[in-house]
Scaffold this motif. Structure first.
Motif, PDB file in Angstrom:
ATOM      1  N   ARG A  46       0.642   5.343  -7.446  1.00 53.97           N
ATOM      2  CA  ARG A  46      -0.623   5.578  -6.763  1.00 53.97           C
ATOM      3  C   ARG A  46      -1.822   5.498  -7.700  1.00 53.97           C
ATOM      4  O   ARG A  46      -2.957   5.583  -7.250  1.00 53.97           O
ATOM      5  N   SER A  47      -1.585   5.283  -8.989  1.00 52.27           N
ATOM      6  CA  SER A  47      -2.701   5.065  -9.912  1.00 52.27           C
ATOM      7  C   SER A  47      -3.040   3.578 -10.035  1.00 52.27           C
ATOM      8  O   SER A  47      -3.878   3.188 -10.837  1.00 52.27           O
ATOM      9  N   THR A  48      -2.415   2.746  -9.212  1.00 50.47           N
ATOM     10  CA  THR A  48      -2.660   1.305  -9.213  1.00 50.47           C
ATOM     11  C   THR A  48      -4.129   1.011  -8.905  1.00 50.47           C
ATOM     12  O   THR A  48      -4.691   1.536  -7.943  1.00 50.47           O
ATOM     13  N   SER A  49      -4.726   0.177  -9.721  1.00 50.75           N
ATOM     14  CA  SER A  49      -6.129  -0.210  -9.536  1.00 50.75           C
ATOM     15  C   SER A  49      -6.290  -1.044  -8.269  1.00 50.75           C
ATOM     16  O   SER A  49      -5.443  -1.886  -7.956  1.00 50.75           O
ATOM     17  N   LEU A  50      -7.392  -0.828  -7.593  1.00 48.64           N
ATOM     18  CA  LEU A  50      -7.716  -1.639  -6.421  1.00 48.64           C
ATOM     19  C   LEU A  50      -8.855  -2.618  -6.704  1.00 48.64           C
ATOM     20  O   LEU A  50      -9.392  -3.224  -5.790  1.00 48.64           O
ATOM     21  N   ALA A  51      -9.184  -2.798  -7.977  1.00 43.96           N
ATOM     22  CA  ALA A  51     -10.232  -3.753  -8.357  1.00 43.96           C
ATOM     23  C   ALA A  51      -9.844  -5.149  -7.873  1.00 43.96           C
ATOM     24  O   ALA A  51      -8.800  -5.679  -8.246  1.00 43.96           O
ATOM     25  N   GLY A  52     -10.662  -5.714  -7.008  1.00 45.62           N
ATOM     26  CA  GLY A  52     -10.414  -7.059  -6.491  1.00 45.62           C
ATOM     27  C   GLY A  52      -9.341  -7.143  -5.426  1.00 45.62           C
ATOM     28  O   GLY A  52      -9.034  -8.223  -4.940  1.00 45.62           O
ATOM     29  N   VAL A  53      -8.748  -6.020  -5.031  1.00 43.96           N
ATOM     30  CA  VAL A  53      -7.674  -6.002  -4.037  1.00 43.96           C
ATOM     31  C   VAL A  53      -8.280  -6.048  -2.639  1.00 43.96           C
ATOM     32  O   VAL A  53      -9.180  -5.274  -2.315  1.00 43.96           O
ATOM     33  N   THR A  54      -7.772  -6.946  -1.795  1.00 44.72           N
ATOM     34  CA  THR A  54      -8.309  -7.059  -0.444  1.00 44.72           C
ATOM     35  C   THR A  54      -7.488  -6.302   0.596  1.00 44.72           C
ATOM     36  O   THR A  54      -8.050  -5.810   1.565  1.00 44.72           O
ATOM     37  N   VAL A  55      -6.157  -6.212   0.399  1.00 46.01           N
ATOM     38  CA  VAL A  55      -5.304  -5.574   1.407  1.00 46.01           C
ATOM     39  C   VAL A  55      -4.233  -4.700   0.752  1.00 46.01           C
ATOM     40  O   VAL A  55      -3.569  -5.116  -0.196  1.00 46.01           O
ATOM     41  N   VAL A  56      -4.091  -3.494   1.297  1.00 43.29           N
ATOM     42  CA  VAL A  56      -2.991  -2.600   0.941  1.00 43.29           C
ATOM     43  C   VAL A  56      -2.237  -2.296   2.225  1.00 43.29           C
ATOM     44  O   VAL A  56      -2.843  -1.895   3.224  1.00 43.29           O
ATOM     45  N   ASP A  57      -0.927  -2.515   2.214  1.00 43.10           N
ATOM     46  CA  ASP A  57      -0.079  -2.159   3.348  1.00 43.10           C
ATOM     47  C   ASP A  57       0.670  -0.884   3.004  1.00 43.10           C
ATOM     48  O   ASP A  57       1.282  -0.787   1.936  1.00 43.10           O
ATOM     49  N   VAL A  58       0.605   0.097   3.903  1.00 41.38           N
ATOM     50  CA  VAL A  58       1.305   1.372   3.724  1.00 41.38           C
ATOM     51  C   VAL A  58       2.610   1.280   4.504  1.00 41.38           C
ATOM     52  O   VAL A  58       2.614   1.191   5.731  1.00 41.38           O
ATOM     53  N   MET A  59       3.726   1.289   3.759  1.00 43.02           N
ATOM     54  CA  MET A  59       5.042   1.047   4.333  1.00 43.02           C
ATOM     55  C   MET A  59       5.916   2.292   4.206  1.00 43.02           C
ATOM     56  O   MET A  59       6.483   2.548   3.135  1.00 43.02           O
ATOM     57  N   PRO A  60       6.068   3.070   5.279  1.00 42.03           N
ATOM     58  CA  PRO A  60       6.962   4.220   5.228  1.00 42.03           C
ATOM     59  C   PRO A  60       8.408   3.744   5.246  1.00 42.03           C
ATOM     60  O   PRO A  60       8.670   2.580   5.577  1.00 42.03           O
ATOM     61  N   PRO A  61       9.341   4.626   4.894  1.00 39.90           N
ATOM     62  CA  PRO A  61      10.745   4.225   4.957  1.00 39.90           C
ATOM     63  C   PRO A  61      11.107   3.873   6.404  1.00 39.90           C
ATOM     64  O   PRO A  61      10.665   4.537   7.340  1.00 39.90           O
ATOM     65  N   PHE A  62      11.865   2.813   6.567  1.00 40.07           N
ATOM     66  CA  PHE A  62      12.304   2.389   7.884  1.00 40.07           C
ATOM     67  C   PHE A  62      13.777   2.720   8.051  1.00 40.07           C
ATOM     68  O   PHE A  62      14.525   2.720   7.076  1.00 40.07           O
ATOM     69  N   ALA A  63      14.214   2.957   9.263  1.00 41.46           N
ATOM     70  CA  ALA A  63      15.621   3.231   9.539  1.00 41.46           C
ATOM     71  C   ALA A  63      16.467   2.046   9.090  1.00 41.46           C
ATOM     72  O   ALA A  63      16.114   0.904   9.310  1.00 41.46           O
ATOM     73  N   GLY A  64      17.550   2.351   8.409  1.00 48.10           N
ATOM     74  CA  GLY A  64      18.473   1.318   7.967  1.00 48.10           C
ATOM     75  C   GLY A  64      18.049   0.603   6.707  1.00 48.10           C
ATOM     76  O   GLY A  64      18.682  -0.343   6.278  1.00 48.10           O
ATOM     77  N   GLY A  65      16.977   1.062   6.029  1.00 49.72           N
ATOM     78  CA  GLY A  65      16.582   0.345   4.827  1.00 49.72           C
ATOM     79  C   GLY A  65      15.682   1.060   3.922  1.00 49.72           C
ATOM     80  O   GLY A  65      15.110   2.035   4.045  1.00 49.72           O
TER      81      GLY A  65
END
Length: 81
Positions: A62-81
Protein backbone atom coordinates in the motif's frame (compact mmCIF):
# COMPACT_ATOMS: atom_id res chain seq x y z
CA UNK A 1 -0.47 15.28 -9.07
CA UNK A 2 -2.31 12.82 -11.30
CA UNK A 3 -5.96 12.00 -10.74
CA UNK A 4 -6.26 8.23 -10.40
CA UNK A 5 -9.44 6.25 -11.06
CA UNK A 6 -9.95 3.61 -8.37
CA UNK A 7 -12.30 0.82 -9.46
CA UNK A 8 -13.94 -1.56 -7.00
CA UNK A 9 -14.98 -5.16 -7.60
CA UNK A 10 -17.19 -7.68 -5.76
CA UNK A 11 -17.08 -7.22 -1.96
CA UNK A 12 -15.08 -4.00 -2.31
CA UNK A 13 -17.82 -2.49 -4.48
CA UNK A 14 -20.42 -3.59 -1.90
CA UNK A 15 -18.47 -1.98 0.96
CA UNK A 16 -17.78 1.26 -0.89
CA UNK A 17 -21.16 1.54 -2.59
CA UNK A 18 -19.92 2.71 -6.01
CA UNK A 19 -18.10 1.19 -8.99
CA UNK A 20 -15.30 3.75 -9.08
CA UNK A 21 -13.99 7.05 -7.73
CA UNK A 22 -11.44 9.57 -8.99
CA UNK A 23 -8.83 10.53 -6.39
CA UNK A 24 -5.78 12.73 -6.11
CA UNK A 25 -3.28 10.77 -3.98
CA UNK A 26 0.48 10.25 -3.77
CA UNK A 27 0.48 6.61 -2.64
CA UNK A 28 -2.03 3.75 -2.70
CA UNK A 29 -2.68 3.83 1.06
CA UNK A 30 -3.57 7.53 0.88
CA UNK A 31 -6.05 6.81 -1.93
CA UNK A 32 -7.65 3.95 0.00
CA UNK A 33 -8.03 6.10 3.13
CA UNK A 34 -9.66 8.86 1.05
CA UNK A 35 -12.51 6.61 -0.14
CA UNK A 36 -15.84 7.67 1.34
CA UNK A 37 -17.29 4.18 1.85
CA UNK A 38 -20.94 3.34 2.38
CA UNK A 39 -19.82 0.79 5.03
CA UNK A 40 -16.58 2.21 6.49
CA UNK A 41 -15.90 -0.64 8.96
CA UNK A 42 -16.27 -3.29 6.27
CA UNK A 43 -14.13 -1.23 3.86
CA UNK A 44 -11.26 -0.85 6.37
CA UNK A 45 -11.30 -4.58 7.23
CA UNK A 46 -11.47 -5.59 3.57
CA UNK A 47 -8.44 -3.52 2.52
CA UNK A 48 -6.08 -5.90 4.36
CA UNK A 49 -7.28 -8.84 2.26
CA UNK A 50 -7.37 -7.16 -1.15
CA UNK A 51 -4.89 -7.23 -3.98
CA UNK A 52 -4.47 -4.13 -6.09
CA UNK A 53 -3.79 -3.76 -9.80
CA UNK A 54 -1.89 -0.52 -10.30
CA UNK A 55 -2.04 0.22 -14.03
CA UNK A 56 -2.25 -3.55 -14.53
CA UNK A 57 0.57 -4.54 -12.16
CA UNK A 58 -0.45 -6.61 -9.11
CA UNK A 59 0.63 -5.39 -5.68
CA UNK A 60 -0.33 -5.71 -2.03
CA UNK A 61 2.11 -2.94 -1.05
CA UNK A 62 0.00 0.00 0.00
CA UNK A 63 3.03 2.31 -0.08
CA UNK A 64 3.07 1.96 -3.89
CA UNK A 65 3.43 5.34 -5.59
CA UNK A 66 0.54 6.55 -7.70
CA UNK A 67 2.66 9.08 -9.62
CA UNK A 68 1.46 8.88 -13.22
CA UNK A 69 -0.94 6.01 -12.42
CA UNK A 70 -4.30 6.26 -14.18
CA UNK A 71 -6.18 3.21 -12.83
CA UNK A 72 -6.13 1.14 -9.64
CA UNK A 73 -8.36 -1.93 -9.42
CA UNK A 74 -9.30 -3.11 -5.93
CA UNK A 75 -9.56 -6.90 -6.06
CA UNK A 76 -10.91 -8.68 -2.96
CA UNK A 77 -10.37 -12.41 -2.60
CA UNK A 78 -12.76 -14.34 -4.82
CA UNK A 79 -14.30 -17.73 -4.04
CA UNK A 80 -12.19 -20.55 -5.38
CA UNK A 81 -9.06 -18.46 -5.90
Amino acid sequence: MTVTTVRFFAAARAAVGVDEVALDAVVLDEALRAVDAADPERWVALQERCSYLVDGVTTRDRSTSLAGVTVVDVMPPFAGG
